[in-house]
Design a protein around this motif. Sequence first.
Motif, PDB file in Angstrom:
ATOM      1  N   ALA A 186      -2.660   5.562  -2.925  1.00  0.00           N
ATOM      2  CA  ALA A 186      -1.785   4.160  -2.915  1.00  0.00           C
ATOM      3  C   ALA A 186      -2.346   3.454  -4.365  1.00  0.00           C
ATOM      4  O   ALA A 186      -1.619   2.799  -5.147  1.00  0.00           O
ATOM      5  CB  ALA A 186      -2.257   3.328  -1.875  1.00  0.00           C
ATOM      6  N   GLU A 187      -3.645   3.675  -4.908  1.00  0.00           N
ATOM      7  CA  GLU A 187      -4.070   3.066  -5.892  1.00  0.00           C
ATOM      8  C   GLU A 187      -3.611   3.586  -7.219  1.00  0.00           C
ATOM      9  O   GLU A 187      -3.250   2.922  -8.209  1.00  0.00           O
ATOM     10  CB  GLU A 187      -5.874   3.103  -5.968  1.00  0.00           C
ATOM     11  N   ARG A 188      -3.227   4.922  -7.139  1.00  0.00           N
ATOM     12  CA  ARG A 188      -2.775   5.706  -8.422  1.00  0.00           C
ATOM     13  C   ARG A 188      -1.318   4.991  -8.604  1.00  0.00           C
ATOM     14  O   ARG A 188      -0.680   4.853  -9.497  1.00  0.00           O
ATOM     15  CB  ARG A 188      -2.513   7.317  -8.210  1.00  0.00           C
ATOM     16  N   ARG A 203      -2.633  -6.128  -0.869  1.00  0.00           N
ATOM     17  CA  ARG A 203      -3.037  -6.787   0.562  1.00  0.00           C
ATOM     18  C   ARG A 203      -2.202  -5.917   1.613  1.00  0.00           C
ATOM     19  O   ARG A 203      -2.604  -5.662   2.686  1.00  0.00           O
ATOM     20  CB  ARG A 203      -2.311  -7.919   0.416  1.00  0.00           C
ATOM     21  N   ASP A 204      -0.968  -5.494   1.304  1.00  0.00           N
ATOM     22  CA  ASP A 204      -0.169  -4.628   2.277  1.00  0.00           C
ATOM     23  C   ASP A 204      -0.361  -3.394   2.389  1.00  0.00           C
ATOM     24  O   ASP A 204       0.021  -2.513   3.483  1.00  0.00           O
ATOM     25  CB  ASP A 204       1.437  -4.915   2.051  1.00  0.00           C
ATOM     26  N   VAL A 205      -0.722  -2.602   1.254  1.00  0.00           N
ATOM     27  CA  VAL A 205      -0.943  -1.282   1.410  1.00  0.00           C
ATOM     28  C   VAL A 205      -2.454  -0.680   1.321  1.00  0.00           C
ATOM     29  O   VAL A 205      -2.944   0.190   1.946  1.00  0.00           O
ATOM     30  CB  VAL A 205      -0.106  -0.338   0.154  1.00  0.00           C
ATOM     31  N   VAL A 206      -3.287  -1.014   0.101  1.00  0.00           N
ATOM     32  CA  VAL A 206      -4.615  -0.322  -0.320  1.00  0.00           C
ATOM     33  C   VAL A 206      -5.563  -1.249   0.877  1.00  0.00           C
ATOM     34  O   VAL A 206      -6.312  -0.321   1.396  1.00  0.00           O
ATOM     35  CB  VAL A 206      -4.951  -0.861  -1.541  1.00  0.00           C
ATOM     36  N   GLU A 207      -5.432  -2.302   1.109  1.00  0.00           N
ATOM     37  CA  GLU A 207      -6.717  -3.009   1.834  1.00  0.00           C
ATOM     38  C   GLU A 207      -6.559  -2.361   3.386  1.00  0.00           C
ATOM     39  O   GLU A 207      -7.459  -2.325   3.883  1.00  0.00           O
ATOM     40  CB  GLU A 207      -6.601  -4.498   1.843  1.00  0.00           C
ATOM     41  N   PRO A 208      -5.478  -2.439   3.907  1.00  0.00           N
ATOM     42  CA  PRO A 208      -5.470  -1.703   5.377  1.00  0.00           C
ATOM     43  C   PRO A 208      -6.046  -0.345   5.329  1.00  0.00           C
ATOM     44  O   PRO A 208      -6.826  -0.145   6.292  1.00  0.00           O
ATOM     45  CB  PRO A 208      -3.917  -1.866   5.802  1.00  0.00           C
ATOM     46  N   LEU A 209      -5.644   0.275   4.324  1.00  0.00           N
ATOM     47  CA  LEU A 209      -6.322   1.796   4.248  1.00  0.00           C
ATOM     48  C   LEU A 209      -7.821   1.572   4.155  1.00  0.00           C
ATOM     49  O   LEU A 209      -8.400   2.609   4.816  1.00  0.00           O
ATOM     50  CB  LEU A 209      -5.511   2.457   3.291  1.00  0.00           C
ATOM     51  N   PRO A 268       0.617  -8.256  -3.510  1.00  0.00           N
ATOM     52  CA  PRO A 268       1.139  -7.759  -2.429  1.00  0.00           C
ATOM     53  C   PRO A 268       0.833  -6.317  -2.344  1.00  0.00           C
ATOM     54  O   PRO A 268       0.641  -5.912  -1.021  1.00  0.00           O
ATOM     55  CB  PRO A 268       2.520  -7.694  -2.635  1.00  0.00           C
ATOM     56  N   TRP A 269       0.703  -5.387  -3.111  1.00  0.00           N
ATOM     57  CA  TRP A 269       0.379  -4.035  -3.046  1.00  0.00           C
ATOM     58  C   TRP A 269      -1.090  -3.641  -2.144  1.00  0.00           C
ATOM     59  O   TRP A 269      -1.244  -2.983  -1.370  1.00  0.00           O
ATOM     60  CB  TRP A 269       0.503  -3.137  -4.317  1.00  0.00           C
TER      61      TRP A 269
END
Length: 152
Positions: free
Chosen positions: A102-104, A65-71, A62-63
Amino acid sequence: MPPDLWNFALDLYARPGVENACLRLQEQGADVCLLLAAAWLGRRGVHYDPVCAEQLQGIAGPWQRDVVEPLRRLRQAWREAAGTDTGLCELRDGVKRLELDAERRLLARLEEIAAPWPEANGQDWSWLDVLAGTAREDRDALQSLRAAAIEA
């Protein structure tokens, strides 16, 4: 070997061939943060456990999909235009910093759940094979990552 996942990941990613291996695996659908966590677990000698692997995937999926990939999509979409637009280039750099942060934060979440898992004698590289998902077919990239982690 750095005891925490973030510093281990930074050290590992900086080793020759690791960035290319990770990017190849990412292009094939692997989550690089999960791969780095898998290398950290394998290097620490944590025995592979499918329930634990599912916990990691449940946090990372989910992280990503919802945070890293859009960035990441935004940063990549601006690549060409940012080459000729200084303002957009600065914004793109900011998005890149957010993506890294976000990855950190994802790595911190993975470490939080995995840090207490008991270490054993020896190393267990099953983590890498399983958490690579469909990218596990790229044996060369996984071997590059494994070899670098052994030296870390």
